[in-house]
Structures are given as C-alpha cells and as structure tokens.
Design a protein around this motif. Structure first.
Motif, mmCIF file in Angstrom:
data_model
loop_
_atom_site.group_PDB
_atom_site.id
_atom_site.type_symbol
_atom_site.label_atom_id
_atom_site.label_comp_id
_atom_site.label_asym_id
_atom_site.label_seq_id
_atom_site.Cartn_x
_atom_site.Cartn_y
_atom_site.Cartn_z
ATOM 1 N N GLN A 409 0.829 -1.203 0.000
ATOM 2 C CA GLN A 409 0.000 0.000 0.000
ATOM 3 C C GLN A 409 0.870 1.261 0.000
ATOM 4 O O GLN A 409 1.949 1.276 0.588
ATOM 5 N N SER A 410 0.358 2.289 -0.641
ATOM 6 C CA SER A 410 0.992 3.607 -0.549
ATOM 7 C C SER A 410 0.371 4.323 0.646
ATOM 8 O O SER A 410 -0.838 4.609 0.649
ATOM 9 N N VAL A 411 1.171 4.568 1.644
ATOM 10 C CA VAL A 411 0.662 5.128 2.900
ATOM 11 C C VAL A 411 0.255 6.585 2.681
ATOM 12 O O VAL A 411 0.979 7.358 2.057
ATOM 13 N N SER A 412 -0.907 6.944 3.182
ATOM 14 C CA SER A 412 -1.439 8.287 2.989
ATOM 15 C C SER A 412 -0.742 9.306 3.884
ATOM 16 O O SER A 412 -0.126 8.951 4.902
ATOM 17 N N THR A 413 -0.873 10.561 3.500
ATOM 18 C CA THR A 413 -0.331 11.650 4.315
ATOM 19 C C THR A 413 -0.945 11.651 5.708
ATOM 20 O O THR A 413 -0.270 11.909 6.701
ATOM 21 N N GLY A 414 -2.247 11.338 5.778
ATOM 22 C CA GLY A 414 -2.924 11.306 7.075
ATOM 23 C C GLY A 414 -2.317 10.293 8.023
ATOM 24 O O GLY A 414 -2.238 10.532 9.234
ATOM 25 N N THR A 415 -1.884 9.144 7.495
ATOM 26 C CA THR A 415 -1.270 8.118 8.345
ATOM 27 C C THR A 415 0.054 8.605 8.917
ATOM 28 O O THR A 415 0.348 8.419 10.110
ATOM 29 N N TYR A 416 0.871 9.218 8.060
ATOM 30 C CA TYR A 416 2.137 9.777 8.550
ATOM 31 C C TYR A 416 1.879 10.823 9.634
ATOM 32 O O TYR A 416 2.552 10.839 10.681
ATOM 33 N N ASN A 417 0.934 11.710 9.374
ATOM 34 C CA ASN A 417 0.630 12.758 10.353
ATOM 35 C C ASN A 417 0.126 12.182 11.672
ATOM 36 O O ASN A 417 0.449 12.695 12.748
ATOM 37 N N ALA A 418 -0.673 11.112 11.577
ATOM 38 C CA ALA A 418 -1.223 10.503 12.791
ATOM 39 C C ALA A 418 -0.131 9.952 13.690
ATOM 40 O O ALA A 418 -0.290 9.889 14.921
#
Length: 775
Positions: A409-418
């Motif tokens: 999966q390509s990890v979303s920006t929201g996941t990194y921010n979380a």
C-alpha cells in the motif's frame, strides 16, 4: 572530454585501492613491531587518499566545464543541461552536475573524498592509529561509490554521446535538442538543495568510520567522539539546510501549497536527520559523562545506514516518487549491501568488544532515576530511532509483501501525520523539561526552583495562543469540516479522505492545545537557560553583560547553540500546528470571457477576495519557454493588499509544465495563489490557500540552523584559544604527559597526540564553570 573523465575515475579507483592496501599493511606491520615500515605504509595510504580526492575533483571539473560551455559530447550532459536564460542560468547549468543519478553519485563520492582528505591531512604529521583506521573505513566506503560509477554502465557519468543524436554536420538533431533538465528543477532552492544534502550525507561517513575504528582498535575512550563530533554537527547542519531548501522549493514551485508531503524521497532525507539528532545527543553524553558508549557507537552506524537507505530508496526503483531516479540493479545491490554491512559491523563489533565498551566504575551509564537528565536523553534518543524505523517502514511499505501491515500500500499523508504529530509533541515535551533536570537524580525542590519562573511565563504565552486558537483556528476548522463534508456528500473521494484526517474534533483540538503548551514551555525554558548561563558566567568572572554574552559564543558555544536550537523548535512547533493542521484551501473555476478579458465573479476565500485584472502570454528569451500569467488584485474586506501574478510555465521542447505560485505574506499567515490553466469549458482554474503561522516555520528553521552553527563553529574558536594557553599547541596537558613519558621523542609524540582532544576537554571544563550551581 569523456576520456579525461574516465581516466579520472580509473585513477580515483586505483587511489582508493592503494590507500586501503597501504593502511591495512601499515597497521599489520606496526602490530608486528615493524614500526618504521608500518609508518611509511600508513603515510602512503594518506597520500593515496589525497590522490583520490584530486582525481575525483578532476572528474567533477570535466562535467562542470561541459555544462558551462554547452559541450554535449558526454551523454549525461545532454540529458541534464539547462538552457535557462535568466539571471541564475549559470547556477542551473552548474546544478546539472548533481541533477541526475550518475552525476549525483559522482558528486557524493567527491564529497566523501574531500572529507577523507581533511582527515588525512590532519593526521599525516603525526599519524594516530584511531585516525588512520577511520580513514581506512571511510576509504572502503568511497571505494564502493567509485566502483559503482566505474563498473556499472547505467551509473557511468562519462559515456560518450551516441552518434544517433547528431546529424551528418555534427549538430544535434531536433529530437535530441528536446533533452535537458526538468523545468521543475530550475529554481534557486532546488539548485542548492541537493548539494547541501550530499554534504550532510558524505560528512556522516566520518562519525561512522571513527566508531568502527574505535571498535577495531579497542579504544572505548572518548577520543573517537572528540574526533568525530564536529563532523556530526557540521553534517547535521547541512542536512537541515538541505531539507529546509527542499521545503522552500516544494512550497513555491510544485504549486500544491505545502512544504512537506511525506513523499518517499522527502522521507529518505529526513531519516538520517532524525537519527542524527540521537547521535549528536549521544555523543554529548559520551563526552561529558562517559555514558551511552555502546548506544553512541550503534547510533553512528545507524545514522550511516539510514543515509544509505535514503539513497537506496531514491535510486533503486523500490518506490515511486516525482523526486526518484530510475531503478538500477547495481545500485540496488551496492546500497543494500552497505546498509546491512554497516549495521552488522556495529553489532558484531560491540559483541566482540563488549567488555571494553561496557560501563566502568565512575561511568554514568546506568539511568538511576526516570526523573533525571540521563533518562531524558535516553528516551529522546529512543523516540528518534523508533520514529526513524517507523518512517522507513512506511516509506517502503508499497514494495513489501501484502501480508505485512501496510504491505503493498501507498501510505497516505494522514497516516504519517497521525504518527508524527503526537510523537513529535512528546519528543519536544521531553526536550523542554530536560535542561531543568539533574544528572543522576533530580531533587524536587531544585526542579521547582528552576522551573517555576519559566513556567509562569509559559502560561502567559499559552493564554495568548489559546486566544488565537479560539478566535481564528477553531472557526477555520469548522469551516473546513463543513466544506469537505459537502464535497464528500457529492462523491468527492479526496474530500472524504481529507475529512477523515480532521476528525474526531476533540482529538484534533486536544493535540493543538497540548502542542501549544509544550511549545510555550520549551520557548521560555530555553530562554531562561540562556539567561541563567549568562548570569552564572557574569557572577563567576565578574564581567559585564556584553563580555558574558560574548564569552557564551566562544567558551559555552555548545550549550548556547543547543538552547538556541531548542528555542527554535518551540517556534517551529507553533508554526507547524497552524500551517499543517488549519490550512484553508479552495479550488474554483472562474468563467472567462476571452474577448472582453473579464471573469464573471471574484475568487473568495475566508475574508480575502481576488479581483481579476488581466492576463498575458510571454515567450522567454530562450525561445523555448512560454509563460502564461494571470493577474489579480487581493483585498481583505475593502482593504487593498497587493497584486498576485501566478504563472504556468510551459516548455515547448520537453512539453513540461511548471506552476509558479504567487504569495502574499503577512506575519500571521500567507495567501498562496496558484493558476492551473484554462479548463475544458474555458474557465480559469484557480487553487488558493490561506496558510496560518507559516512564517514561524521559516523563522524557526533559520534560528535552528543558527543554533547549530553556533555549536559547530563557536566551539571551534574556544578550542583554538584554549589549546594554546602558553606557548602553542599541546602545551597544557600534552606537555605534562610528555614529561611523564619515557624518552624525549615518545614524550613529544604524546603531547602531539593529546593536543586536539585536550583543547576540546579544556573547552568542556570552561563550560562547567558557567553551569548553574543547582545543575
């Protein structure tokens, strides 16, 4: 020109091989009591290292000459040349050296050779075993880089341009004329961004080399730390500058309104910077307390491993990114092997030298109390290393098997921010409290005495931030939730994803409030620590304020730089909260009447209004670029704020397009305007953002780099002054050791060996004088 460059690479490879051979033989001969022959071989190894640096300088010079003169006899130059005709055209031509995979590898290798040359020159007069072994390790790393350039066809920067690109008269064919530098790279920040990163990457080879050298020579003293700490600071400084310049470029060139998007190559540059934080703090504790010995060695190895992992990500084809180079199997093998070997070398070395690097009586390697400065350093380092591993895993998740978490999966920006937001706040909270704690164990009364005044000031700042939060940020959040909810209800998937990152509101607001609290504490704790240090120095030396402040930049540069960096991080934290969590973005299409050159409506975002005033199409001087610009007057209410002129730059030969944003900056926020061209229905497509508190990000970044500069270069001034108290280098403890050493020649050698470490130790002693009494 290609033959000259190829010969330079051959000489460089031969130089690294000779250097490694000489240093290995020299170490062997000295170990077997053939001192004279061993010293000769070691000296030869140092000379060969200088020869390698000279050869790689020639190689880089060949490419620079071709870029500057327009000589396209080398294929790499043909593909990476710039035809820019503006005032910075010379810089874009020069940046061709590091714009592509082949040139950037050569440039990186040259930088490593330059650092190795510094180590060699400083050690040639009186070779030390530790320094010679560090040079050996670093030359082995350089040999790998030169080897992959020389023996990999896809990485060879001096391949002659094939005849198919030219006509019978020797002129470039029209199809070949279209080749050249990506227009997105023709910006001053992007031109400087890669070389500053590469300086950091190359420089971090030296602490790694000294750490491995300490294991090989079984020297667990802090000498390897003294030798390598300034290289670590210098490299971390340039890594930070490079990341910051990349953020500037992304903000004003890519046209998406942000400065950090968690792109895989962005993450790659951040990995070594994060672990570098742990390394710098570990080396500080090692030098001052004799603690964190094994941790420091492993941090040096991990930092180097993450440097290589970063280039592995960007050059192996493992992940997709707008910044990444094409995949290359040779690079995949080389960098994969270097990552594994650097980590394994540290682990195996520490197992073999476990007794030597284990805590000794008098060392402070055990954390006596969780409420202590030792514990704060330890947990801060753990957080940085854990975050680096998490970030690395998420970055390469798309290439991992699907049965692993996030695999495929390509990890979303929201996941990194979380992950990054709460972890970053916890890290800075520890950073805020750390200077108020004592080594070993913190007494409650002493902590309260140090903390109560800055805490009161912090509460005042927090109150001001909370007023801003309630009056501005909360309404912005509510408006964004309403906007994205309406868009998601109409089937906009991107709006639905954006909405998911804004909820639940209680967590979003809670993170903001806690972040503001931590920033307030860090802000005033750092200021008060600087003030206390200045006051202590004044009282201890009976001098005036000006003299005390001046002394801080020399005799206490490391502490001053550290506190200034912490102060900067507080400012950055506030800026990050505003500019990443409370951005207002609106996309709209303004119906356009081309004949009348008018639009039917103004563009509205928050209290701002953009009024269309015209457009123009201009052909650049190079005859290849066409600039499509629209003009708007910006108002807030009825107040005129200025004009904006966002542009679309189209390169005819390459069919590339670049969006050039127009920004009006205010102390509290930026109005960021992007023109995306004419839509299919003839409307002007506009993307406008209001980025609150972003000026604090740039200000804090500048102060952070200034703090690291003070620590790096201010301490150098102190060591120079303190190393020559009466009669030149080595005259302090070195001369005393010389008297106690049997034999005059041996005594002089001991004095010389100790000159540089003792200078820095003297600087540390001077720092202790100014330490607050309760600390």
């Amino acid at each position: 020109m290609s033959m000259i460059g190829l010969m330079g690479l051959l000489v460089a490879f031969a130089g690294t091989a000779i250097s490694v051979l000489c240093l290995v033989l020299g170490y062997y001969l000295q170990s077997h009591r053939q001192r004279s022959a061993g010293e000769t071989m070691v000296w030869g190894g140092h000379v060969a290292a200088l020869l390698t640096a000279a050869a790689l300088t020639l190689c880089c010079g060949v490419l620079v000459f071709c870029f500057m003169t327009g000589d396209v006899s080398i294929e790499y130059v043909l593909h990476e040349r710039s035809d820019s005709s503006d005032g910075l055209g010379w810089l874009y031509k020069l940046s061709g050296l590091w714009a592509g995979r082949e040139g950037s590898l050569l440039f990186w290798a040259w930088l490593i050779s330059a650092f190795n040359a510094v180590v060699a020159v400083r050690n040639m007069g009186n070779p030390r075993k530790l320094d010679s072994m560090a040079l050996l390790v670093s030359q082995l790393v350089l040999a790998a880089f030169v080897g992959v350039l020389l023996f990999s066809e896809s990485n060879m920067p001096f391949t002659a341009t094939p005849a198919r690109y030219f006509d019978s008269a020797g002129n470039l064919l029209p199809s070949a004329s279209m080749l050249g530098m990506n227009a997105l790279l023709e910006h001053w920040a992007m031109a400087i961004h890669p070389p500053t990163l590469f300086v950091g990457y190359a420089g971090l080879t030296i602490p790694f080399a000294f750490a491995i050298a300490a294991l090989i020579t079984n020297d667990s003293s802090k000498e390897w730390v003294v030798r390598s700490q300034r290289y670590a600071l210098f490299s971390w400084l340039f890594l930070g500058i490079g990341i910051g310049l990349g953020a500037v470029w992304a903000y004003v060139v890519l046209g998406w309104g942000g400065y950090w998007g968690w792109d895989p190559v962005e993450n790659a540059s951040l990995l070594s910077w994060i672990v570098g934080v742990a390394l710098i703090h570990s080396l500080t504790v090692y030098r001052q307390r004799g603690a964190f010995k094994r941790w420091s060695v492993m941090c040096a190895c991990l930092t180097f491993a993450f440097v290589i992992l970063g280039t592995f990500i960007s050059r192996s084809g493992l992940v997709q990114s707008v910044h990444a180079f094409e995949g290359d199997p040779v690079s995949l093998f080389l960098f994969g092997a270097l990552i594994v070997l650097s980590v394994v070398a540290g682990i195996v070395g520490l197992i073999v030298r476990n007794k030597s690097f284990a805590p000794r009586p008098g060392d402070a390697d055990e954390v006596e109390s969780m409420v202590s400065r030792d514990a704060a350093y330890y947990f801060n380092n753990v957080i940085m290393v854990v975050f680096a591993f998490l970030l690395a895993y998420l970055t390469i998740a798309s290439a991992l098997p699907s049965w692993l978490p996030f695999g495929g999966q390509s990890v979303s920006t929201g996941t990194y921010n979380a992950i990054a937001r709460p972890l970053g706040i916890v890290y800075l909270a520890i950073l805020a409290v750390c200077p108020l704690l004592s080594w070993g164990r913190t007494q409650g009364k002493a902590f309260v005495k140090r903390a109560k005044v800055p805490a009161l000031f912090a509460l005042v700042l927090l109150a001001a931030l909370m007023v801003y939060f309630v009056m501005y940020l909360v309404p912005t959040y509510d408006a964004n939730v309403a906007y994205y909810s309406a868009a998601a209800a109409s089937g906009d998937q991107s709006a639905a994803e954006m909405l998911s990152t804004l909820t639940p509101g209680w967590y979003y607001f809670g993170l903001t409030v806690v972040g503001f609290l931590v920033a307030s504490l860090l802000f005033f704790n750092s200021l008060f620590m600087i003030g206390r240090a200045v006051r202590s120095y004044r009282e201890g030396h009976g001098c005036g304020m000006g003299a005390a402040v001046g002394a801080m930049f020399t005799k206490r540069a490391a502490s001053l730089g550290g506190y200034l960096s912490h102060f900067a991080m507080a400012i950055i934290l506030v800026g990050l909260i505003g500019s990443s969590m409370y951005v207002t973005e609106r996309v709209d299409y303004l119906p356009f009447d081309e004949e009348a050159d008018t639009v039917e409506k103004d563009f509205q975002i928050q209290d701002y209004r953009l009024v269309y005033t015209g457009n123009e199409v201009v052909e650049a001087e190079n005859g290849d670029d066409i600039l499509y610009t629209v003009f708007f007057d910006a108002y807030k209410g009825d107040e005129f704020l200025g004009s904006v002129d966002p542009t679309v730059q189209f390169v005819m030969s390459t069919q590339q397009q670049k969006l050039v944003a127009s920004v009006i900056s205010f102390p509290q926020e930026d109005l960021f305007v992007v023109y995306r061209g004419i839509s299919t229905d003839g409307s002007i497509a506009m993307d406008v953002r209001v980025n609150p508190l972003i000026s604090l990000v740039w200000l804090g970044f500048f102060l952070l780099m200034a703090g690291v500069c003070v620590s790096t270069f201010g301490g150098r001034m102190a060591s120079r002054k303190l190393s020559e108290p009466e009669g030149g280098p080595g005259s302090a403890k070195g001369e005393a050791d010389a008297k106690d050493t049997k034999g005059g020649a041996a005594g002089k050698k001991a004095a010389g060996d100790l000159a540089e470490p003792e200078a820095i130790e003297a600087a540390d002693d001077a720092a202790k004088i100014a330490e607050p009494a309760e600390a």
